[in-house]
Design an enzyme around this catalytic site. Structure first.
Site, PDB file in Angstrom:
ATOM      1  N   HIS A  79     133.879  -6.444 127.616  1.00 28.31           N
ATOM      2  CA  HIS A  79     134.111  -5.746 128.889  1.00 28.31           C
ATOM      3  C   HIS A  79     132.829  -5.533 129.681  1.00 28.31           C
ATOM      4  CE1 HIS A  79     132.958  -1.642 127.386  1.00 28.31           C
ATOM      5  NE2 HIS A  79     133.534  -2.010 126.269  1.00 28.31           N
ATOM      6  N   ASP A  81     132.205  -3.053 132.008  1.00 29.69           N
ATOM      7  CA  ASP A  81     131.801  -1.694 132.391  1.00 29.69           C
ATOM      8  C   ASP A  81     131.111  -0.956 131.251  1.00 29.69           C
ATOM      9  OD1 ASP A  81     134.319  -1.620 131.009  1.00 29.69           O
ATOM     10  OD2 ASP A  81     134.620   0.429 131.715  1.00 29.69           O
ATOM     11  N   ASP A 142     127.263  -1.463 124.703  1.00 25.66           N
ATOM     12  CA  ASP A 142     128.717  -1.359 124.756  1.00 25.66           C
ATOM     13  C   ASP A 142     129.152  -1.583 126.191  1.00 25.66           C
ATOM     14  OD1 ASP A 142     131.386  -0.760 124.435  1.00 25.66           O
ATOM     15  OD2 ASP A 142     131.079   1.391 124.158  1.00 25.66           O
ATOM     16  N   GLU A 176     137.301  -1.086 130.914  1.00 23.50           N
ATOM     17  CA  GLU A 176     137.765  -0.792 129.557  1.00 23.50           C
ATOM     18  C   GLU A 176     137.488   0.661 129.185  1.00 23.50           C
ATOM     19  OE1 GLU A 176     137.336  -0.472 125.090  1.00 23.50           O
ATOM     20  OE2 GLU A 176     135.895  -0.057 126.693  1.00 23.50           O
ATOM     21  N   GLU A 177     136.339   1.174 129.620  1.00 21.58           N
ATOM     22  CA  GLU A 177     135.935   2.518 129.212  1.00 21.58           C
ATOM     23  C   GLU A 177     136.846   3.610 129.776  1.00 21.58           C
ATOM     24  OE1 GLU A 177     133.963   3.151 126.963  1.00 21.58           O
ATOM     25  OE2 GLU A 177     132.433   1.597 126.816  1.00 21.58           O
ATOM     26  N   ASP A 199     133.452  -6.102 120.509  1.00 22.86           N
ATOM     27  CA  ASP A 199     133.243  -4.769 121.076  1.00 22.86           C
ATOM     28  C   ASP A 199     133.068  -3.725 119.986  1.00 22.86           C
ATOM     29  OD1 ASP A 199     133.078  -2.776 123.000  1.00 22.86           O
ATOM     30  OD2 ASP A 199     135.245  -2.628 123.303  1.00 22.86           O
ATOM     31  N   HIS A 381     127.442   5.183 124.319  1.00 26.80           N
ATOM     32  CA  HIS A 381     127.770   6.219 125.319  1.00 26.80           C
ATOM     33  C   HIS A 381     126.717   7.315 125.407  1.00 26.80           C
ATOM     34  CE1 HIS A 381     132.411   5.310 125.185  1.00 26.80           C
ATOM     35  NE2 HIS A 381     131.663   4.212 125.192  1.00 26.80           N
TER      36      HIS A 381
END
EC number: 3.4.11.4
Length: 411
Positions: A79, A81, A142, A176-177, A199, A381
């Site tokens: 992904h 984002d 990520d 995705e997030e 991922d 994150h």
């Protein structure tokens, strides 16, 4: 000359691609499109001439088969984002070569230190090269590490035509997030029989089970009067919010759970005396326990409305995705294929449940079975995020090996 996977990651993280749940656009932020366009040109440059970007921000491309036999098409996804939980703007990645152990000062002026005392997994990477942040942003591994690893693996196959492979599809998804990554993905035109999201986390991870997931939005209406005359008149919405949260099991939160244990996570709380908005994410691997968690929130809402008056508390529950195990077990050979590939490159496969979301959960229910593979990162994150270059290189090896083994098996 083939570009190093680490250099790709360090290029990609400089794009600010934070998604935004408050936006109704797709993708939710313009930065994702900027990276998407860059990736299309990169894919074309390595020989994937059909690389394209659609109106919703999805990137797809095809590596054509170099064998005559008819082999089911395989796909790899990541992904675009990054998490909106912390800034992804102005990311300044730093390469620590031959990490010698001990503390890594990420930002001296802000006293941000990546320490094995707090993160003991760092000790697994002594004498390896690791990429870290400057202590003010996330890194973005990520899932930009997954993108880098997929493209590097495909480039390797393009430049090593002696490796036999069937048709391979590549896909990069937005948002995705914020739980929308697969919402507008066209699995039919993608054309793969099955795929893998790259991922996952640390070296060796292989996952085919996810949470069942829901979002709960709760709005609480209070009544504000002057505090000097508030007796028997004020209704404090923030106090009701605290009461609601206290009625949930204190230990069933992310910081106290692991493995197959589910949780309630208070993701945001904004309010005043007059009105408060709360958002929870609700997670459980077990379908019955998942339903019970949602029911508990609804019963709490009924109780508080009985106590404070009808309409005081309003709840909106939305299922986000379901445990993909149900869809993958009938085609479990794709998990075994990945496990064999991981072990063939000298790594122990760590098959474990995902404690988070992945595009593969929704895609599996859309007819594209999609287990999740490691990308090599840690502490996603947040500003303590880091990734081993050697783990990324192993991820590239793994992708190439999966494709080669799939071609040899012919199924």
């Amino acid at each position: 000359m083939q570009k190093a996977v680490a250099q790709r990651l360090m290029d990609y993280v400089r794009f600010d691609t934070r998604s935004d749940s408050g936006s109704t656009a797709c993708p939710s932020t313009p930065g994702q499109l900027v990276l998407a366009k860059y990736l299309v040109e990169e894919l074309k440059a390595i020989g994937l001439t059909d690389a394209a970007l659609d109106e919703n921000g999805y990137v797809t491309a095809t590596l054509l088969s170099n064998v005559e036999q008819d082999i089911p098409v395989i796909g790899f996804l990541a992904h675009l984002d990054t998490s909106p939980e912390i800034s992804g703007a102005g990311v300044k990645p730093r390469l620590i070569e031959n990490y010698s152990g001990g503390d890594i000062v990420l930002n001296q002026s802000l006293d941000v230190v990546l320490s094995p005392e707090d993160f003991p997994e760092l000790n697994n990477y002594i004498e390896q090269d690791i990429i870290v942040t400057d202590g003010t942003t996330l890194l973005g591994a990520d899932n930009k590490a997954g993108i880098a690893e997929i493209i590097t693996a495909i480039e390797y196959l393009v430049t090593h035509s002696e490796i036999k492979h069937g048709t391979v599809k590549v896909g990069f998804t937005p948002d995705e997030e914020i739980g929308r990554g697969a919402d507008r993905f066209d699995t039919t035109s993608f054309g793969a029989a099955f795929a893998y999201t790259v991922d996952g986390g640390p070296l060796g991870e292989l996952e085919y089970e996810t949470f069942n997931a829901a979002e709960a939005k709760i709005n609480i209406k209070g009544r504000n009067v002057h505090p000097g005359t508030a007796k028997n008149a004020m209704i404090h919405s923030l106090h009701i919010a605290m009461e609601l949260n206290a009625m949930l099991p204190a230990a069933e939160v992310p910081g106290h759970t692991e493995g197959y244990e589910g949780f309630y996570h208070l993701n945001s709380l904004r309010g005043s005396v007059e009105e408060t908005a709360m958002t929870y994410i609700v997670r459980d691997h077990d379908k019955a326990k998942f339903a019970a968690r949602k029911e508990r929130l609804e019963k709490i809402t009924v109780y508080l409305n009985d106590k404070y008056g009808e309409g005081t508390v309003a709840i909106s529950l939305r299922d986000q995705y379901y445990n993909m195990r149900e869809k993958i077990e009938p085609v479990y050979h794709i998990v075994e294929l990945a496990k064999t590939a991981i072990e063939a490159i000298g790594i122990t496969a760590n098959i474990k449940p995902v404690r988070g979301g992945t595009d593969g959960a929704k895609l599996s229910y859309m007819g594209l079975p999609c287990p999740n593979l490691f990308s090599g990162g840690h502490n996603f994150h947040g500003k303590y995020e880091y990734i081993s270059v050697q783990s990324m290189e192993k991820a590239v090896e793994m992708i190439v090996r999966i494709i080669a083994l799939h071609t040899k098996a012919g199924r």
